[in-house]
Write a protein that holds these residues in place. Structure first.
Motif, PDB file in Angstrom:
ATOM      1  N   ALA A 179       0.835  -1.213   0.000  1.00  0.00           N
ATOM      2  CA  ALA A 179       0.000   0.000   0.000  1.00  0.00           C
ATOM      3  C   ALA A 179       0.866   1.258   0.000  1.00  0.00           C
ATOM      4  N   TYR A 180       1.936   1.263   0.823  1.00  0.00           N
ATOM      5  CA  TYR A 180       2.845   2.422   0.852  1.00  0.00           C
ATOM      6  C   TYR A 180       3.511   2.610  -0.509  1.00  0.00           C
ATOM      7  N   GLU A 181       3.907   1.485  -1.128  1.00  0.00           N
ATOM      8  CA  GLU A 181       4.565   1.586  -2.440  1.00  0.00           C
ATOM      9  C   GLU A 181       3.612   2.143  -3.487  1.00  0.00           C
ATOM     10  N   LYS A 182       2.364   1.703  -3.408  1.00  0.00           N
ATOM     11  CA  LYS A 182       1.347   2.212  -4.336  1.00  0.00           C
ATOM     12  C   LYS A 182       1.164   3.730  -4.123  1.00  0.00           C
ATOM     13  N   ALA A 183       1.089   4.131  -2.854  1.00  0.00           N
ATOM     14  CA  ALA A 183       0.912   5.553  -2.534  1.00  0.00           C
ATOM     15  C   ALA A 183       2.094   6.358  -3.069  1.00  0.00           C
ATOM     16  N   LEU A 184       3.291   5.811  -2.869  1.00  0.00           N
ATOM     17  CA  LEU A 184       4.514   6.487  -3.298  1.00  0.00           C
ATOM     18  C   LEU A 184       4.506   6.726  -4.808  1.00  0.00           C
ATOM     19  N   SER A 185       3.974   5.750  -5.543  1.00  0.00           N
ATOM     20  CA  SER A 185       3.959   5.885  -7.010  1.00  0.00           C
ATOM     21  C   SER A 185       2.936   6.932  -7.462  1.00  0.00           C
ATOM     22  N   LEU A 186       2.060   7.333  -6.563  1.00  0.00           N
ATOM     23  CA  LEU A 186       0.967   8.225  -6.977  1.00  0.00           C
ATOM     24  C   LEU A 186       1.159   9.692  -6.570  1.00  0.00           C
ATOM     25  N   THR A 187       2.182  10.014  -5.762  1.00  0.00           N
ATOM     26  CA  THR A 187       2.342  11.411  -5.344  1.00  0.00           C
ATOM     27  C   THR A 187       3.588  12.033  -5.958  1.00  0.00           C
ATOM     28  N   GLN A 188       3.477  13.334  -6.231  1.00  0.00           N
ATOM     29  CA  GLN A 188       4.606  14.083  -6.794  1.00  0.00           C
ATOM     30  C   GLN A 188       5.235  15.011  -5.741  1.00  0.00           C
ATOM     31  N   GLN A 189       4.583  15.120  -4.563  1.00  0.00           N
ATOM     32  CA  GLN A 189       5.076  16.070  -3.560  1.00  0.00           C
ATOM     33  C   GLN A 189       6.278  15.486  -2.844  1.00  0.00           C
ATOM     34  N   THR A 190       7.397  16.228  -2.877  1.00  0.00           N
ATOM     35  CA  THR A 190       8.633  15.709  -2.300  1.00  0.00           C
ATOM     36  C   THR A 190       8.484  15.345  -0.812  1.00  0.00           C
ATOM     37  N   PRO A 191       7.931  16.232   0.040  1.00  0.00           N
ATOM     38  CA  PRO A 191       7.823  15.851   1.452  1.00  0.00           C
ATOM     39  C   PRO A 191       6.958  14.608   1.666  1.00  0.00           C
ATOM     40  N   GLU A 192       5.878  14.497   0.886  1.00  0.00           N
ATOM     41  CA  GLU A 192       5.026  13.312   1.003  1.00  0.00           C
ATOM     42  C   GLU A 192       5.785  12.056   0.589  1.00  0.00           C
ATOM     43  N   LYS A 193       6.564  12.183  -0.468  1.00  0.00           N
ATOM     44  CA  LYS A 193       7.372  11.051  -0.931  1.00  0.00           C
ATOM     45  C   LYS A 193       8.349  10.616   0.166  1.00  0.00           C
ATOM     46  N   ARG A 194       9.026  11.624   0.750  1.00  0.00           N
ATOM     47  CA  ARG A 194      10.005  11.295   1.803  1.00  0.00           C
ATOM     48  C   ARG A 194       9.324  10.622   2.983  1.00  0.00           C
ATOM     49  N   PHE A 195       8.107  11.106   3.318  1.00  0.00           N
ATOM     50  CA  PHE A 195       7.365  10.521   4.434  1.00  0.00           C
ATOM     51  C   PHE A 195       7.087   9.046   4.162  1.00  0.00           C
ATOM     52  N   LEU A 196       6.618   8.750   2.946  1.00  0.00           N
ATOM     53  CA  LEU A 196       6.273   7.363   2.600  1.00  0.00           C
ATOM     54  C   LEU A 196       7.522   6.483   2.542  1.00  0.00           C
ATOM     55  N   GLU A 197       8.618   7.062   2.018  1.00  0.00           N
ATOM     56  CA  GLU A 197       9.870   6.301   1.969  1.00  0.00           C
ATOM     57  C   GLU A 197      10.334   5.938   3.379  1.00  0.00           C
ATOM     58  N   ARG A 198      10.156   6.896   4.298  1.00  0.00           N
ATOM     59  CA  ARG A 198      10.564   6.647   5.684  1.00  0.00           C
ATOM     60  C   ARG A 198       9.714   5.521   6.272  1.00  0.00           C
ATOM     61  N   ARG A 199       8.411   5.603   6.034  1.00  0.00           N
ATOM     62  CA  ARG A 199       7.506   4.552   6.524  1.00  0.00           C
ATOM     63  C   ARG A 199       7.942   3.178   5.996  1.00  0.00           C
ATOM     64  N   LEU A 200       8.312   3.137   4.729  1.00  0.00           N
ATOM     65  CA  LEU A 200       8.718   1.863   4.122  1.00  0.00           C
ATOM     66  C   LEU A 200       9.983   1.314   4.769  1.00  0.00           C
ATOM     67  N   THR A 201      10.964   2.189   5.029  1.00  0.00           N
ATOM     68  CA  THR A 201      12.211   1.692   5.632  1.00  0.00           C
ATOM     69  C   THR A 201      11.990   1.278   7.087  1.00  0.00           C
ATOM     70  N   GLU A 202      10.972   1.838   7.726  1.00  0.00           N
ATOM     71  CA  GLU A 202      10.706   1.479   9.123  1.00  0.00           C
ATOM     72  C   GLU A 202      10.024   0.113   9.265  1.00  0.00           C
ATOM     73  N   LEU A 203       9.447  -0.373   8.147  1.00  0.00           N
ATOM     74  CA  LEU A 203       8.790  -1.684   8.214  1.00  0.00           C
ATOM     75  C   LEU A 203       9.847  -2.768   8.410  1.00  0.00           C
ATOM     76  N   PRO A 204       9.484  -3.866   9.104  1.00  0.00           N
ATOM     77  CA  PRO A 204      10.444  -4.970   9.225  1.00  0.00           C
ATOM     78  C   PRO A 204      10.824  -5.467   7.834  1.00  0.00           C
ATOM     79  N   PRO A 205      12.065  -5.913   7.627  1.00  0.00           N
ATOM     80  CA  PRO A 205      12.491  -6.343   6.287  1.00  0.00           C
ATOM     81  C   PRO A 205      11.647  -7.518   5.784  1.00  0.00           C
ATOM     82  N   ARG A 206      11.590  -7.604   4.446  1.00  0.00           N
ATOM     83  CA  ARG A 206      10.835  -8.673   3.795  1.00  0.00           C
ATOM     84  C   ARG A 206      11.379 -10.022   4.252  1.00  0.00           C
ATOM     85  N   GLN A 207      10.470 -10.982   4.543  1.00  0.00           N
ATOM     86  CA  GLN A 207      10.914 -12.305   5.027  1.00  0.00           C
ATOM     87  C   GLN A 207      11.556 -13.097   3.898  1.00  0.00           C
TER      88      GLN A 207
END
Lengths: 408, 115
Positions: free
Chosen positions: A380-408
């Motif tokens: 869902a975060y990746e989908k959101a990231l692909s849909l926004t052009q706003q730099t701060p929003e992008k950075r926010f979503l990227e941060r959320r993604l890196t905070e998730l536990p790594p893929r199993q």
């Protein structure tokens, strides 16, 4: 104050009112703008000797009117029909008492729904806020030529299609006022959350929108006008808490509430209370009421979420929209937990709505993350990231993604 | 000032939609505008399959079947009115019964410059 300072102060305080009246008296935007500049040019020359007149506004309108008639007469040598226009203007009765506040006519004309929406905003900022085309272009991230063309085209349509210079009748008012409020809110939002680019807020535009809101409340104290002003003040009060020192987006629940501007907030809340007593509130007022509940809460947890959900229910009836539904879903999640929120967001997405709206996917990501459904959250975060052009929003979503536990 | 109100509609929908106006309603509205003194002319048109387009090029006439351009909505009729300003014209246009199924384009009439 020096005389130049005095002329400048008169320009700052009076130029828009003088312009608004000159447009009514002369019946033409361009002629009125030239007349306004000529009137101030004469003022700079005359006032040092004659002193500032008792009623500078009336003096300026009267001087501008004479200058316009002069100008038409001079041009009439080449274009005969201007002579007729000059004669008509000169014959029209005129006295200083005719100087009324014409700014409301100006606002309704600039925001006439027969003009293209982007032209309405540009014309409003140019004529009522006195922003230069360069400043407007900078704010909307387009070239000054584009803005200048929009303004020229809009003025041309006002003249050729004869859009009247008047405040609409009672019967037309609600619909026409909607158009004015939409323009002001568009200007505010353009400043508050830039649709592209690196700055999350562009203060000039939000300040202009609030100034317009205050002016409109003064000229036309309708409930929704006050509601919009309240809504803008309450958003604005949270502006400095909305981005971190490094320019990161900070969501409402994580904001340092000590950074909220308490005087803007108090003013916004006071307007909300005043409108609620009229019992004639609409979408802007309801959104402001929601913002006021947030403003009064010491923290996200201690927010009266039940009341917020209730206000969203009323708002949804007044203004059915999937975006309002999404916001309601977030409030429901705060009140009842992420499962309830996720069910609502999924039902919106399943209907095929908001699929290209990044905030729908980012909300879904939040709920899934809270429920420990990590892979769904990631998608869902990746989908959101692909849909926004706003730099701060992008950075926010990227941060959320890196905070998730790594893929199993 | 004169305004031409051009009524466009998808011809398939114009008479079949639940909102479609019947002839007596259209006639009554035209009568009302006439009574208000703003009517200069108004006529409904036959469907576009009756249309013929004429062009004159280099002194030669070319005649072709059909309208000038194929579009989703076709010209279905018009009102030519006298109104004090655009707001008044829009009010008249909005009341035309066919506006419920189609759309009405309001155009100010240009005065010919004969000087």
């Amino acid at each position: 104050m020096t005389l130049n300072g005095q002329v400048e102060a008169v320009y700052r305080n009076e130029s828009r009112r003088v312009l608004a009246t000159l447009i009514r008296v002369l019946g033409d935007f361009d002629l009125a703008e030239e007349a306004l500049h000529e009137a101030f040019f004469v003022a700079v020359q005359r006032w040092p000797e004659d002193g500032v007149p008792d009623n500078p506004r009336a003096w300026l309108v009267s001087t501008g009117r004479f200058k316009a008639i002069d100008r038409l007469r001079r041009q009439a040598r080449f274009t005969p029909f201007l002579q007729e226009q000059a004669d008509t203007l000169e014959a029209a009765q005129w006295s200083d008492e005719d100087v009324e506040d014409d700014r409301l006519r100006l606002i309704f004309t600039c925001c006439h729904p027969a003009l293209a929406p982007d032209a309405q905003a540009a014309l409003t900022l140019r004529e009522i806020c006195d922003l230069s085309t360069e400043a407007i272009a900078h704010a909307f991230l387009v070239t000054p030529t584009t803005i200048a063309q929009r303004i020229v085209r809009a003025k041309g349509k006002i003249r050729e299609a004869k859009i009247p210079y008047q405040v609409p009748s009672r019967a037309e008012l609600p619909e026409r006022l909607d158009s004015v409020l939409r323009v002001i809110y568009l200007v505010f939002n353009e400043g508050y959350s830039a649709s592209t680019g690196t700055d999350l807020t562009r203060e000039d535009l939000t300040a202009e929108a609030i100034r317009l809101g205050r002016l409109l409340v003064e000229l036309l104290p309708e409930p929704e006008v006050m509601g919009l002003l309240a809504l803008m003040l309450l958003h604005e009060s949270r502006r400095s808490a909305r981005t971190s020192a490094s320019g990161e987006l900070v969501l409402l629940d994580a904001q340092d509430r000590g950074l909220w501007d308490t005087s803007l907030m108090a003013e916004g809340c006071a307007w909300v209370e005043q409108v609620l007593t009229t019992r004639r509130f609409g979408p802007y007022c309801l959104q402001a009421a929601i913002a006021a509940v947030h403003a009064e809460a010491p923290s996200a947890e201690q927010t009266d979420w039940r009341q917020i959900v209730g206000l969203y229910d009323v708002l949804l009836r007044a203004m059915p929209s999937p975006v309002v539904e999404l916001n309601r879903a977030v409030a429901v999640a705060m009140e009842q937990g992420p499962t309830a929120g996720l069910t609502l967001v999924d039902s919106i997405l399943l209907r095929g709505e908001l699929q290209d709206y990044h905030l729908a996917h980012s909300a879904r990501g939040e709920f899934c993350r809270q429920l420990g459904r990590i892979e769904e959250a990631r998608a869902a975060y990746e989908k959101a990231l692909s849909l926004t052009q706003q730099t701060p929003e992008k950075r926010f979503l990227e941060r959320r993604l890196t905070e998730l536990p790594p893929r199993q | 000032m004169k305004y031409l109100c051009l009524i466009y509609s998808d011809e398939q929908l114009l008479h079949t939609s639940p909102d479609s106006p019947k002839d007596p309603e259209c006639f009554a509205y035209a009568e009302a505008i006439q009574a208000s003194g703003r009517m200069l002319a108004a006529e409904p048109l036959q469907p576009v399959n009756t249309a013929t387009t004429v062009r004159m090029r280099n002194g030669k006439v070319s005649i072709t079947d059909g309208p000038f351009a194929e579009t989703k909505e076709q010209l279905a009729g018009f009102y030519l009115i006298e109104a004090s300003d655009l707001n008044e014209a829009l009010q008249v246009a909005g009341g035309i019964p066919a506006a419920r199924v189609g759309s009405v384009e309001v155009r100010p009439v240009r005065e010919l410059n004969l000087a």
